[in-house]
Motif scaffolding. Sequence first.
Motif, PDB file in Angstrom:
ATOM      1  N   GLU A  28       1.077  -0.427   5.661  1.00 63.05           N
ATOM      2  CA  GLU A  28      -0.143   0.222   5.189  1.00 63.05           C
ATOM      3  C   GLU A  28       0.125   1.676   4.825  1.00 63.05           C
ATOM      4  OE1 GLU A  28      -4.275  -0.004   4.203  1.00 63.05           O
ATOM      5  OE2 GLU A  28      -2.679  -1.459   4.559  1.00 63.05           O
ATOM      6  N   LYS A  31       2.086   1.669   1.595  1.00 67.85           N
ATOM      7  CA  LYS A  31       1.228   1.350   0.452  1.00 67.85           C
ATOM      8  C   LYS A  31       0.471   2.577  -0.022  1.00 67.85           C
ATOM      9  CE  LYS A  31      -2.954  -0.062   0.630  1.00 67.85           C
ATOM     10  NZ  LYS A  31      -4.225  -0.791   0.898  1.00 67.85           N
ATOM     11  N   TRP A  32      -0.116   3.321   0.921  1.00 65.90           N
ATOM     12  CA  TRP A  32      -0.917   4.476   0.533  1.00 65.90           C
ATOM     13  C   TRP A  32      -0.069   5.613  -0.026  1.00 65.90           C
ATOM     14  CZ3 TRP A  32      -5.726   5.157  -0.675  1.00 65.90           C
ATOM     15  CH2 TRP A  32      -6.665   4.205  -0.246  1.00 65.90           C
ATOM     16  N   VAL A  35       0.638   4.482  -3.573  1.00 60.61           N
ATOM     17  CA  VAL A  35      -0.574   4.532  -4.397  1.00 60.61           C
ATOM     18  C   VAL A  35      -0.897   5.976  -4.792  1.00 60.61           C
ATOM     19  CG1 VAL A  35      -3.088   4.271  -4.334  1.00 60.61           C
ATOM     20  CG2 VAL A  35      -1.629   2.389  -3.608  1.00 60.61           C
ATOM     21  N   GLU A  38       2.117   7.525  -7.105  1.00 63.05           N
ATOM     22  CA  GLU A  38       2.234   6.945  -8.442  1.00 63.05           C
ATOM     23  C   GLU A  38       0.998   7.216  -9.286  1.00 63.05           C
ATOM     24  OE1 GLU A  38       4.903   5.689  -9.883  1.00 63.05           O
ATOM     25  OE2 GLU A  38       5.965   6.216  -8.049  1.00 63.05           O
ATOM     26  N   ASN A  39      -0.181   7.220  -8.686  1.00 63.12           N
ATOM     27  CA  ASN A  39      -1.371   7.540  -9.465  1.00 63.12           C
ATOM     28  C   ASN A  39      -1.382   9.003  -9.886  1.00 63.12           C
ATOM     29  OD1 ASN A  39      -3.737   5.316  -9.711  1.00 63.12           O
ATOM     30  ND2 ASN A  39      -2.480   4.891  -7.914  1.00 63.12           N
ATOM     31  N   THR A 185      -3.378  -0.004  -6.965  1.00 64.93           N
ATOM     32  CA  THR A 185      -2.035  -0.404  -6.559  1.00 64.93           C
ATOM     33  C   THR A 185      -1.309  -0.971  -7.769  1.00 64.93           C
ATOM     34  OG1 THR A 185      -2.677  -2.670  -5.989  1.00 64.93           O
ATOM     35  CG2 THR A 185      -2.916  -0.994  -4.264  1.00 64.93           C
ATOM     36  N   GLU A 188      -2.870  -4.275  -8.683  1.00 65.46           N
ATOM     37  CA  GLU A 188      -4.135  -4.096  -9.390  1.00 65.46           C
ATOM     38  C   GLU A 188      -3.910  -3.591 -10.804  1.00 65.46           C
ATOM     39  OE1 GLU A 188      -7.196  -3.016  -5.746  1.00 65.46           O
ATOM     40  OE2 GLU A 188      -5.844  -1.464  -6.514  1.00 65.46           O
TER      41      GLU A 188
END
Length: 252
Positions: A28, A31-32, A35, A38-39, A185, A188
């Motif tokens: 987790e 992942k964050w 996210v 990369e964003n 993500t 997504e």
Amino acid sequence: MVQQLSSETSPEIIYPDSDGQPMADNTEQFKWIVVIKENLEILFADVADVFVAGDLLWYPVRGNNKIRQAPDAMVAFGRPKGRRGSYKQWEEDNIPPQVVFEVLSPGNRAGKMADKLLFYQRYGVEEYYIYDPDGIEIAGLIRSGDWLERIENMNGWVSPRLGIRFELTENTLEIYHPDGQRFLTFVELDRLREQERIAKEIALAEAEEERQRAEEERQRAEEAIAQLEQEQQRYQALLEQLRQRGINPEQL
């Protein structure tokens, strides 16, 4: 008598590219980190002088390789994109990263987080965001003079530097680009691209069908005009035949 020459050169200081610590302690947290980083890359992809990095060692002081931190994500405005083994501030026009993010894991101790806060406060960070994915809590601090002061309400907060907006729901944190697009993500993003591809194909197919219908209508209109012209020609020929026989068509 032999005179020995003393060397005034000091040993070269090595600034390691790794601190030997894992990027994340669990899926987790990883992942964050990905996210957010990369964003942010996507957000500033077309801006040449904004450098975004994740888990990159930042050395603020030349000559001291013990003073360092590796933010989970960081943004440095005024610095070019490019590969770096670490962020040596004296090689970056002495520009510190202005925005940093930390994503908490169960292994984050209060003392360690306090040390990070003091580091970021001392070395020029303007905005500092801390997200706890387990507790679904986000804290933010913003610079006021020499201090990083806590942001009272992060729900709906818009970063002055990044322009991104934070929204807390019952289940998760949602971060939005300035254009309103939610941070996604990779999965997504891939699904969104696939949906956009399908929608584009449907739109192209519909446009082609519309073009074909328009072409058919045009052809029918041309055929109708051609038939009308033929009828007019036959009508004029009939009138001419009547005139040749001495019959005035207008008197009929």
